[in-house]
Design a protein around this motif. Structure first.
Motif, short mmCIF file in Angstrom:
data_model
loop_
_atom_site.label_atom_id
_atom_site.label_comp_id
_atom_site.label_asym_id
_atom_site.label_seq_id
_atom_site.Cartn_x
_atom_site.Cartn_y
_atom_site.Cartn_z
N THR A 1 -85.33 -52.42 -29.34
CA THR A 1 -84.32 -53.33 -28.81
C THR A 1 -84.05 -54.47 -29.79
OG1 THR A 1 -84.93 -52.83 -26.51
CG2 THR A 1 -83.75 -54.89 -26.90
N LEU A 2 -85.11 -55.04 -30.35
CA LEU A 2 -84.95 -56.15 -31.28
C LEU A 2 -84.26 -55.70 -32.57
CD1 LEU A 2 -88.45 -57.85 -30.88
CD2 LEU A 2 -86.27 -58.64 -29.94
N VAL A 3 -84.65 -54.55 -33.08
CA VAL A 3 -84.05 -54.04 -34.32
C VAL A 3 -82.57 -53.76 -34.13
CG1 VAL A 3 -84.04 -52.06 -35.89
CG2 VAL A 3 -86.20 -53.16 -35.29
N ALA A 4 -82.22 -53.15 -32.99
CA ALA A 4 -80.80 -52.88 -32.72
C ALA A 4 -80.02 -54.18 -32.55
CB ALA A 4 -80.66 -52.03 -31.46
N SER A 5 -80.64 -55.18 -31.93
CA SER A 5 -79.97 -56.47 -31.73
C SER A 5 -79.74 -57.19 -33.06
CB SER A 5 -80.81 -57.37 -30.80
OG SER A 5 -80.93 -56.78 -29.52
N LEU A 6 -80.54 -56.88 -34.05
CA LEU A 6 -80.38 -57.46 -35.38
C LEU A 6 -79.39 -56.66 -36.23
CD1 LEU A 6 -84.08 -58.43 -36.12
CD2 LEU A 6 -82.17 -60.02 -35.80
N GLY A 7 -78.74 -55.67 -35.61
CA GLY A 7 -77.68 -54.94 -36.29
C GLY A 7 -78.09 -53.65 -36.96
N VAL A 8 -79.28 -53.14 -36.63
CA VAL A 8 -79.75 -51.88 -37.22
C VAL A 8 -80.13 -50.92 -36.09
CG1 VAL A 8 -81.39 -50.80 -38.82
CG2 VAL A 8 -80.62 -53.14 -39.23
N PRO A 9 -79.18 -50.13 -35.59
CA PRO A 9 -79.47 -49.22 -34.46
C PRO A 9 -80.19 -47.95 -34.92
CG PRO A 9 -77.19 -48.98 -35.12
CD PRO A 9 -77.76 -50.08 -35.99
N LEU A 10 -81.27 -48.11 -35.66
CA LEU A 10 -81.97 -47.02 -36.30
C LEU A 10 -82.51 -45.99 -35.31
CD1 LEU A 10 -83.34 -45.83 -38.90
CD2 LEU A 10 -85.21 -47.43 -38.50
N PHE A 11 -82.91 -46.46 -34.14
CA PHE A 11 -83.56 -45.57 -33.17
C PHE A 11 -82.66 -45.21 -31.99
CE2 PHE A 11 -86.80 -48.49 -35.00
CZ PHE A 11 -87.45 -47.57 -35.79
N GLU A 12 -81.40 -45.61 -32.04
CA GLU A 12 -80.49 -45.39 -30.91
C GLU A 12 -79.74 -44.07 -31.09
OE1 GLU A 12 -80.91 -47.67 -28.52
OE2 GLU A 12 -82.33 -48.44 -30.01
N ARG A 13 -79.94 -43.15 -30.19
CA ARG A 13 -79.26 -41.85 -30.28
C ARG A 13 -77.81 -41.99 -29.84
NH1 ARG A 13 -83.81 -37.41 -28.40
NH2 ARG A 13 -85.62 -38.52 -29.21
N LEU A 14 -76.98 -41.15 -30.42
CA LEU A 14 -75.56 -41.17 -30.08
C LEU A 14 -75.28 -40.52 -28.73
CD1 LEU A 14 -73.95 -40.27 -33.52
CD2 LEU A 14 -74.09 -42.50 -32.42
N GLY A 15 -76.25 -39.82 -28.18
CA GLY A 15 -76.03 -39.11 -26.92
C GLY A 15 -75.92 -37.62 -27.18
N ASN A 16 -75.66 -36.85 -26.15
CA ASN A 16 -75.52 -35.42 -26.32
C ASN A 16 -74.47 -34.89 -25.35
OD1 ASN A 16 -76.86 -34.74 -23.72
ND2 ASN A 16 -78.64 -35.62 -24.75
N ARG A 17 -74.02 -33.67 -25.61
CA ARG A 17 -72.94 -33.08 -24.83
C ARG A 17 -73.30 -33.01 -23.34
NH1 ARG A 17 -68.58 -29.76 -25.78
NH2 ARG A 17 -69.05 -29.73 -28.00
N GLU A 18 -74.56 -32.66 -23.03
CA GLU A 18 -74.94 -32.49 -21.63
C GLU A 18 -74.80 -33.78 -20.84
OE1 GLU A 18 -76.71 -31.44 -24.24
OE2 GLU A 18 -76.33 -29.29 -24.03
N SER A 19 -75.29 -34.90 -21.42
CA SER A 19 -75.22 -36.17 -20.70
C SER A 19 -73.79 -36.64 -20.55
CB SER A 19 -76.06 -37.24 -21.42
OG SER A 19 -75.55 -37.49 -22.71
N VAL A 20 -72.96 -36.39 -21.59
CA VAL A 20 -71.56 -36.81 -21.53
C VAL A 20 -70.80 -35.97 -20.51
CG1 VAL A 20 -69.42 -37.06 -22.84
CG2 VAL A 20 -71.59 -37.61 -23.90
N GLU A 21 -71.05 -34.66 -20.50
CA GLU A 21 -70.38 -33.79 -19.52
C GLU A 21 -70.79 -34.17 -18.10
OE1 GLU A 21 -71.43 -29.89 -20.82
OE2 GLU A 21 -69.61 -29.66 -22.03
N LYS A 22 -72.06 -34.51 -17.93
CA LYS A 22 -72.54 -34.89 -16.59
C LYS A 22 -71.81 -36.14 -16.10
CE LYS A 22 -76.80 -35.75 -14.00
NZ LYS A 22 -78.28 -35.88 -14.10
N ALA A 23 -71.51 -37.06 -17.02
CA ALA A 23 -70.79 -38.28 -16.66
C ALA A 23 -69.28 -38.06 -16.61
CB ALA A 23 -71.11 -39.37 -17.67
N GLN A 24 -68.84 -36.82 -16.89
CA GLN A 24 -67.42 -36.45 -16.89
C GLN A 24 -66.62 -37.37 -17.83
OE1 GLN A 24 -66.36 -36.46 -12.68
NE2 GLN A 24 -66.85 -34.29 -12.54
N ALA A 25 -67.24 -37.67 -18.98
CA ALA A 25 -66.60 -38.58 -19.94
C ALA A 25 -66.16 -37.87 -21.21
CB ALA A 25 -67.56 -39.72 -20.28
N LEU A 26 -66.27 -36.53 -21.24
CA LEU A 26 -65.92 -35.78 -22.44
C LEU A 26 -64.41 -35.80 -22.65
CD1 LEU A 26 -67.72 -34.28 -24.45
CD2 LEU A 26 -67.08 -32.15 -23.32
#
Length: 298
Positions: free
Chosen positions: A156-181
């Motif tokens: 959380t701290l690293v991402a807040s400092l502008g380096v989202p090194l550990f933040e995944r972009l997501g995946n098709r399954e989660s996006v489809e489940k949210a009906q946001a594709l």
């Protein structure tokens, strides 16, 4: 990952917002220190440089192949960072993770080094410059739980400092489940993706045009396309453009331009399965709401 409200405090030791920054969640003991490479000597004079710590070097690869990170740990951080300053060219910033209570042990550090490397690889935003994945030591359950909590705070701290090194972009399954594709289906294209707080993600396996229009060759999005080809995030296969991994664009128009090989309006090109444009889904209601607020305030 489930998010919850949190308060982050950032301290500027020199008072310069472009200099060293020390970030912490106010109720926890973990600190993330952002050190520009030009301020390494300044950091090495700080007491925090004496702690057993994890560190992350971040920058751009010399060959133009994208963001690069090196993850390590050391009980002699001053010596290690000084060595990296002499030996590694790519990095521009060092992010140092430690605890204010100086409670990390060598077992913590080895466990976390391995965890950080694996999580960075799984996220796929940065290439890692590590030759191996680190050595994960045997850790009793309480110590492993401590490490997972330290990592959760650190990411959380690293991402807040502008380096989202550990933040995944997501995946098709989660996006489809949210009906946001969303889909871009111009001639000879079959691309899918989704809109995020950071921009627009085109999903792996999407198909675009291999050829680009003449008027597009000098466009900034054409140069972006060339960079993605160089980084091997996209490729030309059997006469079509193929997305070999999920790719984050800063704008929907950049995403659709790379897919279609021409300048276009991504807010209108990307549509959900009902044919409703991204503009109607995201911008129209916000614009209408802002107009209502302005009218009410007048």
């Amino acid at each position: 990952m489930t998010f919850r409200p949190q308060t982050i405090q950032i301290f500027l030791p020199s008072g310069d917002p472009r200099g060293i920054r020390v970030a912490e969640i106010t109720t926890r003991i973990v600190q993330a220190i952002d050190v520009p490479r030009s301020r390494i000597s300044e950091f090495l004079e700080m007491r925090e440089s004496e702690r057993l710590s994890l560190y992350i070097l971040v920058g751009e690869a010399d060959d133009g192949s994208g963001n690069l990170a090196y993850i390590g740990q050391s009980g002699d951080l001053r010596k290690r960072l000084a060595a990296h300053n002499n030996e590694k060219d790519f990095w521009q910033r060092a992010l140092v993770l430690s605890t204010r209570t100086e409670s990390l042990t060598q077992t913590h550090a080895l466990f976390l080094e391995n965890l950080l490397i694996q999580e960075a690889k799984n996220a796929g935003r940065y290439r890692t410059d590590n030759c191996n994945g680190g050595t994960r030591p045997h850790a009793p359950a309480p110590l492993a739980a401590d490490c997972l909590e330290i990592f959760d705070t650190g990411r959380t701290l690293v991402a807040s400092l502008g380096v989202p090194l550990f933040e995944r972009l997501g995946n098709r399954e989660s996006v489809e489940k949210a009906q946001a594709l969303l889909f871009c289906k111009r001639s000879n294209t079959a691309a899918s993706g989704y809109y995020t707080d950071e921009g627009f993600v085109v999903l792996r396996g999407s198909i675009g045009k291999a050829e680009i229009g003449k008027g597009f060759q000098s466009h900034s999005f054409a140069r972006l396309r060339d960079e993605l080809l160089q980084q091997k995030k996209i490729s030309i296969q059997d006469g079509v453009l193929v997305f070999d991994q999920d790719v984050l664009f800063t704008s929907p128009s950049g995403a659709s331009a790379v897919v279609c090989g021409t300048a276009c309006n991504g807010w209108l090109d990307w549509k959900d399965q009902r044919g409703i444009t991204l503009h109607e889904l995201k911008r129209k209601d916000e614009i209408d709401q802002a107009a209502r607020i302005l009218r009410a305030a007048a």
